[in-house]
Motif scaffolding. Structure first.
Motif, mmCIF file in Angstrom:
data_model
loop_
_atom_site.group_PDB
_atom_site.id
_atom_site.type_symbol
_atom_site.label_atom_id
_atom_site.label_comp_id
_atom_site.label_asym_id
_atom_site.label_seq_id
_atom_site.Cartn_x
_atom_site.Cartn_y
_atom_site.Cartn_z
ATOM 1 N N GLU A 239 -3.731 -9.926 -4.812
ATOM 2 C CA GLU A 239 -4.913 -10.609 -5.353
ATOM 3 C C GLU A 239 -6.142 -10.339 -4.490
ATOM 4 N N ASP A 240 -5.978 -10.405 -3.169
ATOM 5 C CA ASP A 240 -7.106 -10.150 -2.271
ATOM 6 C C ASP A 240 -7.564 -8.693 -2.358
ATOM 7 N N ILE A 241 -6.610 -7.786 -2.440
ATOM 8 C CA ILE A 241 -6.972 -6.363 -2.539
ATOM 9 C C ILE A 241 -7.700 -6.090 -3.844
ATOM 10 N N ALA A 265 -3.978 -2.167 -6.453
ATOM 11 C CA ALA A 265 -3.555 -3.113 -5.422
ATOM 12 C C ALA A 265 -2.046 -3.064 -5.223
ATOM 13 N N ARG A 266 -1.309 -2.911 -6.321
ATOM 14 C CA ARG A 266 0.149 -2.838 -6.202
ATOM 15 C C ARG A 266 0.580 -1.534 -5.521
ATOM 16 N N ASP A 274 -5.424 2.021 2.077
ATOM 17 C CA ASP A 274 -4.777 2.821 1.039
ATOM 18 C C ASP A 274 -5.363 2.510 -0.334
ATOM 19 N N ALA A 275 -5.634 1.231 -0.598
ATOM 20 C CA ALA A 275 -6.200 0.853 -1.891
ATOM 21 C C ALA A 275 -7.564 1.498 -2.107
ATOM 22 N N LEU A 276 -8.386 1.504 -1.082
ATOM 23 C CA LEU A 276 -9.714 2.088 -1.208
ATOM 24 C C LEU A 276 -9.647 3.608 -1.342
ATOM 25 N N SER A 277 -8.711 4.225 -0.680
ATOM 26 C CA SER A 277 -8.538 5.670 -0.830
ATOM 27 C C SER A 277 -8.107 6.023 -2.248
ATOM 28 N N LEU A 278 -7.210 5.210 -2.818
ATOM 29 C CA LEU A 278 -6.777 5.446 -4.197
ATOM 30 C C LEU A 278 -7.926 5.242 -5.172
#
Length: 324
Positions: A239-241, A265-266, A274-278
């Motif tokens: 949720e935070d991501i 996020a998952r 990693d989330a920001l890179s994706l």
């Protein structure tokens, strides 16, 4: 590299404003705007007409807006148990001489170390947070403070490197109150290097603070562990991501669907970096709205619907459709 000129001119302008030199500050900002305009013309993305590099102080929007630019402890995601203790220690002036931050990648260990280095040296701390306005905070933010050093143990892992550090650490700081050493990936140090580091951690001068960060706690010797205050960084919740990804997407004018944010996020597995890179990868490969299906296609994964269909065919013993 023009990016570095832009960043340095902006920081020089801030320092000039603080010192009361408006003419010099104006000149620095004009030079920064000129350089930024040149880089914008050279690197404008043809895919969605969105300029992904923010030359005000970072490498890409994933770094500038997502992780690594937090100015206060409250901005840290998912690490409230650590933030509370550190803020209380700063307010009560009971900061320890050595900390060990451990946890998986992208959870904010190095960012927290930088905030702690600023907070202990801040001239006007605000409820345990750095003010980000005093000369000490500005010098640390700009990288101009020679008393706050970040060391990559992966490339400086020999005993000679640690001996040099130990010889320099005994000198009192010249610009701020405490000399701070942030040693990232500390588990990469050799056994001899750990032994050399142990002596100064055992009997540190009053002006010295060590902040060690590692993703592999089991590789750090017990003699080091016993002399540090250890903080375990948790994986950041989905949720935070997802919420931070929506904020980044809004700032960068990316049309990010809620379902796509949840998928990213998952896939990040608790790591903000990693989330920001994706997100960076998917935004660069997609024009228009970024939804869950486009994220699946960009990352080369089947997705929940396809997986559910295949399991349904398996349950029905329909081999042909399950393999098609």
């Amino acid at each position: 590299n023009t990016y570095f000129y832009v960043r340095n001119y902006n920081r020089m302008a801030e320092i000039a404003d603080f010192l009361g030199h408006p003419k010099y500050a104006k000149m620095c900002r004009e030079k920064a705007e000129f350089s930024k305009a040149a880089m914008t013309a050279a690197y404008m993305s043809p895919m969605n007409n969105c300029f992904y590099n923010d030359f005000s102080g970072g490498n890409s929007f994933a770094i500038d807006l997502g992780i690594g630019t937090e100015k206060t402890f409250e901005e840290m995601l998912g690490q409230e148990h650590i933030v509370k203790v550190l803020r209380n220690q700063i307010q009560q002036d009971t900061v320890n001489h050595a900390y060990l931050f451990c946890g998986t990648r992208g959870t904010g260990k190095t960012t927290t170390a930088r905030l702690l280095a600023k907070a202990v040296n801040c001239e006007n701390p605000q409820d345990g947070n750095p003010c980000n306005c005093c000369p000490s905070c500005m010098a640390i933010d700009s990288g101009a403070c020679m008393d706050v050093l970040e060391i990559d143990a992966a490339s400086n892992n020999g005993v000679d490197n640690v001996r040099d550090l130990r010889d320099d650490a005994v000198y009192t700081p010249s610009q701020v109150k405490m000399r701070v050493y942030i040693i990232d990936e500390v588990h990469m140090l050799s056994i001899s290097a750990f032994n050399a580091l142990l002596k100064i951690i055992e009997e540190p001068p009053e002006h010295l603070l060590f902040i060690l960060a590692t993703t592999e706690l089991h590789k750090v010797p017990a003699t080091i562990l016993s002399r540090c205050q250890r903080f375990a960084f948790r994986r950041i919740s989905q949720e935070d991501i997802a919420a931070r990804l929506q904020y980044v997407a809004y700032q960068e004018r990316i049309d990010l669907d809620d379902s796509a944010a949840r998928v990213l996020a998952r896939m990040a597995d608790g790591g903000m970096r990693d989330a920001l890179s994706l997100l960076d990868q998917c935004a660069a490969a997609t024009a228009g709205e970024l939804n869950a299906e486009r994220v699946y296609a960009c990352l080369g994964i089947a997705g929940q619907q396809k997986a559910a269909e295949m399991l349904g065919y398996v349950a029905k013993h329909d081999t042909e459709k399950a393999l098609s």
